[in-house]
Design a protein around this motif. Structure first.
Motif, mmCIF file in Angstrom:
data_model
loop_
_atom_site.group_PDB
_atom_site.id
_atom_site.type_symbol
_atom_site.label_atom_id
_atom_site.label_comp_id
_atom_site.label_asym_id
_atom_site.label_seq_id
_atom_site.Cartn_x
_atom_site.Cartn_y
_atom_site.Cartn_z
ATOM 1 N N GLY A 86 8.804 16.881 12.237
ATOM 2 C CA GLY A 86 9.081 16.584 10.833
ATOM 3 C C GLY A 86 8.666 15.193 10.401
ATOM 4 N N ALA A 87 7.667 14.613 11.073
ATOM 5 C CA ALA A 87 7.188 13.277 10.698
ATOM 6 C C ALA A 87 6.321 13.366 9.447
ATOM 7 N N SER A 88 6.573 12.485 8.502
ATOM 8 C CA SER A 88 5.791 12.472 7.261
ATOM 9 C C SER A 88 4.545 11.614 7.383
ATOM 10 N N ILE A 93 -12.544 1.873 6.390
ATOM 11 C CA ILE A 93 -11.225 2.386 6.781
ATOM 12 C C ILE A 93 -10.200 2.018 5.717
ATOM 13 N N ARG A 94 -9.447 2.999 5.250
ATOM 14 C CA ARG A 94 -8.426 2.761 4.218
ATOM 15 C C ARG A 94 -7.045 2.594 4.853
ATOM 16 N N PRO A 95 -6.161 1.815 4.208
ATOM 17 C CA PRO A 95 -4.796 1.662 4.738
ATOM 18 C C PRO A 95 -4.052 2.987 4.843
ATOM 19 N N LYS A 96 -4.376 3.915 3.936
ATOM 20 C CA LYS A 96 -3.685 5.201 3.940
ATOM 21 C C LYS A 96 -4.664 6.299 3.583
ATOM 22 N N ASN A 97 -4.599 7.385 4.336
ATOM 23 C CA ASN A 97 -5.461 8.533 4.083
ATOM 24 C C ASN A 97 -4.660 9.790 4.369
ATOM 25 N N ASN A 106 13.406 6.293 4.408
ATOM 26 C CA ASN A 106 13.887 7.274 5.388
ATOM 27 C C ASN A 106 12.754 8.071 6.043
ATOM 28 N N ALA A 107 11.542 7.526 6.030
ATOM 29 C CA ALA A 107 10.399 8.234 6.610
ATOM 30 C C ALA A 107 10.515 8.319 8.129
ATOM 31 N N GLN A 108 10.073 9.448 8.669
ATOM 32 C CA GLN A 108 9.918 9.614 10.112
ATOM 33 C C GLN A 108 8.452 9.328 10.421
ATOM 34 N N ILE A 109 8.170 8.323 11.253
ATOM 35 C CA ILE A 109 6.800 7.900 11.533
ATOM 36 C C ILE A 109 6.465 8.182 12.992
ATOM 37 N N LEU A 110 5.385 8.915 13.201
ATOM 38 C CA LEU A 110 4.889 9.174 14.547
ATOM 39 C C LEU A 110 3.768 8.179 14.830
ATOM 40 N N VAL A 111 3.938 7.364 15.866
ATOM 41 C CA VAL A 111 2.966 6.322 16.198
ATOM 42 C C VAL A 111 2.056 6.817 17.317
ATOM 43 N N ALA A 112 0.757 6.881 17.045
ATOM 44 C CA ALA A 112 -0.214 7.248 18.074
ATOM 45 C C ALA A 112 -0.378 6.065 19.016
ATOM 46 N N TRP A 135 0.807 -1.215 0.000
ATOM 47 C CA TRP A 135 0.000 0.000 0.000
ATOM 48 C C TRP A 135 0.846 1.274 0.000
ATOM 49 N N LYS A 136 2.169 1.114 -0.096
ATOM 50 C CA LYS A 136 3.076 2.270 -0.143
ATOM 51 C C LYS A 136 2.794 3.224 1.020
ATOM 52 N N LEU A 137 2.817 2.652 2.223
ATOM 53 C CA LEU A 137 2.452 3.427 3.408
ATOM 54 C C LEU A 137 3.496 4.474 3.769
ATOM 55 N N TRP A 138 4.761 4.196 3.468
ATOM 56 C CA TRP A 138 5.785 5.192 3.773
ATOM 57 C C TRP A 138 6.908 5.126 2.746
ATOM 58 N N GLU A 139 7.617 6.237 2.660
ATOM 59 C CA GLU A 139 8.762 6.332 1.758
ATOM 60 C C GLU A 139 10.038 5.948 2.508
#
Length: 498
Positions: free
Chosen positions: A156-158, A189-193, A53-59, A47-51
């Motif tokens: 700076g999280a994408s 609910i979609r994998p990415k929005n 070197n992505a910075q991911i903020l987890v809720a 689903w190409k959720l991240w690129e």
């Protein structure tokens, strides 16, 4: 690319054993603790959720789903090929007192032990809900997401990763079916929005609980999830178990599969609608979209609805729209509805003219008709308003009958025109003047009806706010020729009925 199962039960499998996914693909399992982590990686690629070197903020609330998600993405980030960075964010809703504080401390401790950056925030959700007159659930969601987006921006999280999973998906689909929805609603609910990603949407609640157990993670438990007060809780605790027992043991997988099929079809329809967009849209901007009546009516009904959803979405109104509103806009394209308009949710308006329909947003309803010359001796027709304006010589000493007509000085009736109201319009009152806007407010004319009121002017000077007030300087002079102006409506408008 190999599909990932929609609902996965993580458990050790014997050597050579395979598990069949809900979509017909097969997945090999090795060590049970690593299975969910590798499946998340595959799901993210699909689903190409991240690129890179992505910075991911987890809720992270500290519950089973979110703490498992944080653990999984942390494990993925430590693999050399992943090239992602992970941070956690926890928002204290201040709803459950000490329990809320304990959840916050739990997340902070987990992050310290695993060397994960952690950002916390808090807000008085009950007070916010009371102030804005919304439910506790809505207030909590608004405040939480505001915090998440602000934190993501600051660091700076994408991406913002949230822990919706397959059981959440099944509950959402069933809830929408019960309330009534279209195919786009079934996609749920979609994998990415946008910046929101859902890396464990394919995994069942049981799979996530097993993962936590096998990793030695003891999550927080929100006891309110076991109370059958909220609709979703009643579905999860009562209705779904009953449906599984009496009708379909694989109900969860079936509902998730339905969502997946609906999402694919919705995406295809949206793609076709975008292709039709350039044919049917004859003008667009940040606050207005103009659609050709002829081109729109040539589309299939499904494409018509898709184009309208796209238009409303571009104007920022989709969250407040139901199928009923889309049907109402669709009806404006029919020939018998020329000249009509709709006041829609979210500050949007739809108006119909001869060849086009205009969707717009703003404080006031868009103009349905345009300025035109007024026939000084005869009838001027405004089809969009269902109105004829009669102008004829008045008899000596003639008096007007009601507010649908006035007498004006014939000598001063030069270059007469009729037009909609403009910002800043003023008319003569005694020795001074007054704004037309104030007059309409004082007369309690609804905002959405004000552009329907004809303004009659001569040489740029307003003579009559038709049907409401004549300018004092426009009255006839004794002994001089006068003209009689009269309004004749096909159907008397609401604003003239009081």
């Amino acid at each position: 690319m190999e599909d990932v199962a929609l609902a996965v039960r993580v458990k050790p499998l014997r050597k050579g054993e395979i598990k069949h996914s809900a979509k017909g693909a097969f997945s090999d399992y090795g060590d049970s603790m690593e299975d969910l982590e590798s499946l998340v990686e595959r799901y993210a690629k699909k689903w190409k959720l991240w690129e890179k070197n992505a910075q991911i903020l987890v809720a992270c609330s500290g519950g089973p789903d979110s703490i498992a998600l944080l653990s999984i993405l942390d494990a993925v980030s430590r693999k050399g090929e992943s090239c992602i960075k992970v941070a956690a964010a926890h928002f204290n809703h201040e709803i459950r007192g000490r329990e809320s504080d304990a959840d916050e401390e739990y997340v902070m401790t987990f992050c310290r032990e695993h060397d994960i950056p952690c950002y916390t925030g808090r807000g008085n959700v009950p007070a916010y809900a009371k102030e804005h007159r919304i439910s506790i659930e809505t207030a909590a969601r608004e405040m939480r997401y505001a915090f998440l987006y602000a934190t993501a921006g600051n660091i700076g999280a994408s991406c913002i990763a949230v822990a919706h999973q397959a059981d959440d998906q099944a509950e959402t689909v069933l809830m929408r079916v019960l309330r009534g929805t279209g195919i786009d609603g079934l996609a749920a609910i979609r994998p990415k929005n946008g910046r929101l990603i859902r890396p464990i949407l394919f995994a069942s609640r049981r799979a996530i609980e097993d993962y936590c157990e096998q990793k030695g993670i003891v999550p927080c438990q929100d006891l309110t999830n076991n109370e059958e007060t909220a609709t979703r809780n009643r579905l999860r605790l009562s209705l779904i178990p009953q449906l599984k027992k009496e009708y379909n043991p694989s109900l969860g997988e079936a509902l998730c599969r339905l969502a997946s099929i609906a999402a694919e079809q919705t995406d295809y329809i949206a793609e076709q609608a975008r292709a039709a967009w350039n044919r049917v849209v004859c003008g667009s901007g940040d606050d207005k979209i103009v659609i050709s009546r002829e081109e729109f009516l040539a589309l299939h009904n499904t494409m018509q609805m898709a184009v309208l959803r796209e238009a409303v979405d571009r104007l920022g109104g989709q969250m407040n729209f139901s199928y009923v509103q889309y049907e109402a806009i669709q009806e404006l394209f029919l020939p018998e509805h020329k000249g009509k308009a709709l006041h829609l949710p979210g500050g949007l308006f739809a108006s119909s003219s001869y060849e086009k329909i205009t969707l717009s947003k703003g404080e006031e309803q868009p103009t349905l008709w345009i300025e035109r010359p007024l026939e000084p001796s005869g009838i001027t027709r405004i089809d969009e308003l269902g109105l004829s304006i009669v102008c004829e010589p008045a008899k000596p000493n003639e008096e007007v009958k009601g507010r649908m007509e006035i007498l004006v000085d014939a000598g001063g009736f030069l270059n007469p025109r009729v037009r909609p109201r403009k910002n800043g319009d003023r008319f003569a009152v005694g020795s001074g003047s007054q704004t037309v806007k104030k007059l309409l407010i004082d007369r309690k004319i609804p905002k959405e009806k004000r552009t329907e009121i004809p303004i009659i002017e001569s040489e740029g000077t307003i003579l009559w706010i038709a049907g409401i007030r004549q300018a004092d300087t426009a009255r006839p002079i004794n002994g001089k020729a006068a003209l009689r102006l009269k309004l004749i409506y096909d159907k008397l408008p609401e604003w003239l009925m009081d």
